[in-house]
Design a protein around this motif. Structure first.
Motif, PDB file in Angstrom:
ATOM      1  N   ARG A  91       0.837  -1.196   0.000  1.00 42.12           N
ATOM      2  CA  ARG A  91       0.000   0.000   0.000  1.00 42.12           C
ATOM      3  C   ARG A  91       0.874   1.249   0.000  1.00 42.12           C
ATOM      4  N   GLU A  92       1.895   1.221  -0.863  1.00 53.51           N
ATOM      5  CA  GLU A  92       2.749   2.402  -0.989  1.00 53.51           C
ATOM      6  C   GLU A  92       1.928   3.573  -1.499  1.00 53.51           C
ATOM      7  N   ILE A  93       0.951   3.257  -2.368  1.00 50.20           N
ATOM      8  CA  ILE A  93       0.161   4.347  -2.950  1.00 50.20           C
ATOM      9  C   ILE A  93      -0.617   5.088  -1.846  1.00 50.20           C
ATOM     10  N   PRO A  94      -1.386   4.373  -0.967  1.00 52.99           N
ATOM     11  CA  PRO A  94      -2.054   5.121   0.111  1.00 52.99           C
ATOM     12  C   PRO A  94      -1.096   5.801   1.093  1.00 52.99           C
ATOM     13  N   PHE A  95       0.142   5.297   1.213  1.00 55.53           N
ATOM     14  CA  PHE A  95       1.092   5.930   2.130  1.00 55.53           C
ATOM     15  C   PHE A  95       1.818   7.103   1.476  1.00 55.53           C
ATOM     16  N   SER A  96       1.292   7.563   0.325  1.00 60.12           N
ATOM     17  CA  SER A  96       1.957   8.627  -0.404  1.00 60.12           C
ATOM     18  C   SER A  96       1.159   9.929  -0.269  1.00 60.12           C
ATOM     19  N   PRO A  97       1.528  10.800   0.688  1.00 62.91           N
ATOM     20  CA  PRO A  97       0.755  12.019   0.931  1.00 62.91           C
ATOM     21  C   PRO A  97       0.877  13.035  -0.205  1.00 62.91           C
ATOM     22  N   VAL A  98       2.023  13.051  -0.893  1.00 65.84           N
ATOM     23  CA  VAL A  98       2.198  13.898  -2.083  1.00 65.84           C
ATOM     24  C   VAL A  98       2.833  13.025  -3.154  1.00 65.84           C
ATOM     25  N   ILE A 102       6.892   8.474  -0.326  1.00 66.61           N
ATOM     26  CA  ILE A 102       6.223   7.495   0.541  1.00 66.61           C
ATOM     27  C   ILE A 102       6.642   7.766   1.985  1.00 66.61           C
ATOM     28  N   HIS A 103       5.663   7.930   2.844  1.00 65.30           N
ATOM     29  CA  HIS A 103       5.949   8.214   4.252  1.00 65.30           C
ATOM     30  C   HIS A 103       5.263   7.157   5.106  1.00 65.30           C
ATOM     31  N   ARG A 104       5.994   6.107   5.448  1.00 58.58           N
ATOM     32  CA  ARG A 104       5.402   5.018   6.220  1.00 58.58           C
ATOM     33  C   ARG A 104       5.908   5.022   7.655  1.00 58.58           C
ATOM     34  N   PRO A 106       7.823   6.998  10.945  1.00 58.63           N
ATOM     35  CA  PRO A 106       7.750   8.397  11.409  1.00 58.63           C
ATOM     36  C   PRO A 106       8.899   9.285  10.945  1.00 58.63           C
ATOM     37  N   ASP A 107      10.136   8.759  10.928  1.00 56.41           N
ATOM     38  CA  ASP A 107      11.271   9.678  10.748  1.00 56.41           C
ATOM     39  C   ASP A 107      11.934   9.596   9.382  1.00 56.41           C
ATOM     40  N   ARG A 108      11.372   8.803   8.465  1.00 60.61           N
ATOM     41  CA  ARG A 108      12.037   8.710   7.166  1.00 60.61           C
ATOM     42  C   ARG A 108      11.042   8.589   6.018  1.00 60.61           C
ATOM     43  N   VAL A 109      11.461   9.150   4.889  1.00 62.37           N
ATOM     44  CA  VAL A 109      10.603   9.090   3.701  1.00 62.37           C
ATOM     45  C   VAL A 109      11.405   8.535   2.522  1.00 62.37           C
ATOM     46  N   VAL A 110      10.672   7.983   1.575  1.00 65.34           N
ATOM     47  CA  VAL A 110      11.271   7.491   0.329  1.00 65.34           C
ATOM     48  C   VAL A 110      10.823   8.419  -0.798  1.00 65.34           C
ATOM     49  N   LEU A 111      11.764   8.909  -1.583  1.00 69.00           N
ATOM     50  CA  LEU A 111      11.416   9.689  -2.772  1.00 69.00           C
ATOM     51  C   LEU A 111      11.560   8.787  -3.992  1.00 69.00           C
ATOM     52  N   LEU A 112      10.525   8.759  -4.824  1.00 70.89           N
ATOM     53  CA  LEU A 112      10.610   8.017  -6.083  1.00 70.89           C
ATOM     54  C   LEU A 112      11.071   9.016  -7.139  1.00 70.89           C
ATOM     55  N   VAL A 113      12.354   8.941  -7.470  1.00 67.86           N
ATOM     56  CA  VAL A 113      13.012   9.988  -8.256  1.00 67.86           C
ATOM     57  C   VAL A 113      12.767   9.822  -9.755  1.00 67.86           C
ATOM     58  N   THR A 114      12.639   8.580 -10.191  1.00 69.19           N
ATOM     59  CA  THR A 114      12.383   8.272 -11.601  1.00 69.19           C
ATOM     60  C   THR A 114      11.822   6.856 -11.653  1.00 69.19           C
ATOM     61  N   ASN A 115      11.283   6.452 -12.807  1.00 70.84           N
ATOM     62  CA  ASN A 115      10.868   5.045 -12.899  1.00 70.84           C
ATOM     63  C   ASN A 115      11.719   4.271 -13.903  1.00 70.84           C
ATOM     64  N   ALA A 116      12.841   4.876 -14.302  1.00 72.68           N
ATOM     65  CA  ALA A 116      13.730   4.170 -15.226  1.00 72.68           C
ATOM     66  C   ALA A 116      14.830   3.458 -14.443  1.00 72.68           C
ATOM     67  N   CYS A 117      15.331   2.379 -15.017  1.00 71.01           N
ATOM     68  CA  CYS A 117      16.473   1.667 -14.432  1.00 71.01           C
ATOM     69  C   CYS A 117      17.373   1.260 -15.593  1.00 71.01           C
ATOM     70  N   VAL A 150       9.827  17.726  -1.858  1.00 71.51           N
ATOM     71  CA  VAL A 150      10.801  18.513  -1.082  1.00 71.51           C
ATOM     72  C   VAL A 150      10.064  19.431  -0.107  1.00 71.51           C
ATOM     73  N   GLN A 151       8.985  20.026  -0.594  1.00 69.32           N
ATOM     74  CA  GLN A 151       8.185  20.906   0.272  1.00 69.32           C
ATOM     75  C   GLN A 151       7.598  20.116   1.458  1.00 69.32           C
ATOM     76  N   TYR A 152       7.148  18.900   1.185  1.00 68.36           N
ATOM     77  CA  TYR A 152       6.601  18.047   2.248  1.00 68.36           C
ATOM     78  C   TYR A 152       7.653  17.794   3.331  1.00 68.36           C
TER      79      TYR A 152
END
Ligand SMILES: *Cc1c(COP(=O)(O)O)cnc(C)c1O
Ligand code: SF4
Length: 365
Positions: A91-98, A102-104, A106-117, A150-152
């Protein structure tokens, strides 16, 4: 059929500059069939749902070493037949406030920077989204807009650890990476920046001096690298890790336990020892997530625990990662440890050691 030495001399030079390799990477069944014995129509069908990209570098490793690397990068029709799992079990999508954050915890967030690999892992836990910005596989990575993310972070003082992930964050342009790092670096309450990448295993030539400059900040930058097999630790990979470590970036690894790739105590023992030797500290061994399209890679947890038990005590504790499962529904990651306690009383425990010998351990006062 063309072989590894043919490739080395031609446009698929596995040591070429990273941009050249991205441009020349293999994205169609037809192109791949020139090098590997594959079922072209089955591959085409699979690629239509889950894109393929293989760098000349990783293709040269497949040609040299075969199955354990082949399985990680070459599509398999089993991907289309996996009906037992869902696309986003965490449920990464519901845990994505912006968008793209992804903010699951309390003290750390994941930024999805691109979808290419650089090379799409067939076992990817974000299979639902990698490679999908354009209808066609990308020639170059498109960086996702990061302003809102970044604003979040700016507005949430509890966030002290920012993880750049994706896709592969190291595939965006060097200038864009430098700008993003700068923006995060100046946020007071951020203590650490982490980069999660597979680049040193699939396109180590990307670790250029310019990139190292972009990864320089006042805040410590940590890097966790997705290495799955000792055969991925080549001279090029070694060089890339040396550059990063010499630049003061502490390196860790995040390995995925994969059926038919590395689900053996011998393979993982070698991998973890070899990683430590290139200054990469094994951090996590992830049990593969129940993600649609990847079920054929999942061994049992029982097997994973057995492997961990076979490693503990037999190799340096420095080279032992935590074995982790991620709980579906957004429950988060939990370490699993083989059971060493045989029984527990008020005054003593009965504990088994790494050799299987049993000891009495005095407890209490
Ligand atoms: C794995 C993960 C993290 C990082 O977890 P650590 O245990 O600190 O490495 C953070 N956010 C999400 C959503 C994750 O899945
Ligand atoms: S590099 Fe990471 S994000 Fe990209 S396909 Fe592999 S596992 Fe997925």
């Amino acid at each position: 059929m063309k072989n590894a030495s043919w490739i080395a001399k031609n446009e698929l030079n596995p040591h070429a500059d990273w941009q050249v390799q991205i441009k020349n990477s293999i994205t169609t069944a037809e192109a791949l069939s020139e090098y590997l014995d594959i079922n072209q129509s089955a591959l085409e069908k699979t690629i239509r749902k889950y894109p393929m990209r293989i760098t000349p570098y990783y293709l040269s490793l497949i040609l040299e070493h075969g199955m354990p690397l082949f399985r990680q990068a070459v599509p398999d029709t089993k991907e289309l037949l996996d009906h037992s799992h869902t696309e986003d079990p965490f449920r990464e999508i519901p845990f994505s406030p912006v968008p793209n954050l992804i903010h699951r915890y309390p003290d750390r967030v994941v930024l999805l920077v691109t979808n290419a690999c650089a090379t799409y892992c067939r076992h990817c836990m974000r299979k639902r989204m990698v490679g999908y910005t354009n209808p066609k596989p990308l020639d170059m990575a498109v960086a996702f807009p990061m302003e809102k993310a970044v604003q979040y972070i700016q507005e949430h003082p509890a966030v002290s650890d920012v993880i750049l992930s994706g896709g592969d964050p190291l595939l965006i342009e060097t200038r864009q990476m430098a700008t993003l790092i700068k923006k995060i670096n100046v946020i007071d309450h951020v203590n650490t920046i982490r980069i999660h990448t597979r680049i040193p295993a699939t396109l180590p030539q990307r670790i250029t001096d310019n990139l190292i400059d972009a990864l320089t900040a006042d805040k410590p930058i940590y890097m966790n690298i997705h290495f799955n097999h000792p055969l991925e630790i080549t001279d090029d990979a070694r060089k890339a890790c040396k550059k990063l470590a010499d630049a003061g970036i502490p390196l860790g690894s995040q390995t995925v336990l994969l059926k038919g790739v590395n689900d053996s105590r011998y393979t993982l023992k070698q991998l973890f020892k070899d990683l430590l030797a290139i200054r990469v500290k094994p951090y996590y061994l992830h049990h593969p997530d129940p993600v649609k399209g990847t079920g054929h890679f999942r061994p049992s947890v029982k097997k994973g625990l057995k492997i961990m038990k076979a490693l503990r005590g037999h190799i340096s504790g420095m080279s032992l990662p935590h074995y982790m499962i991620d709980l579906p529904g957004g429950g988060g990651k939990v370490p699993l440890v083989p059971d060493y306690i045989k029984s527990i009383g008020d005054n003593h425990l009965i504990v088994e050691n790494y050799k299987g010998d049993v000891f009495l351990y005095p407890d209490g006062q």
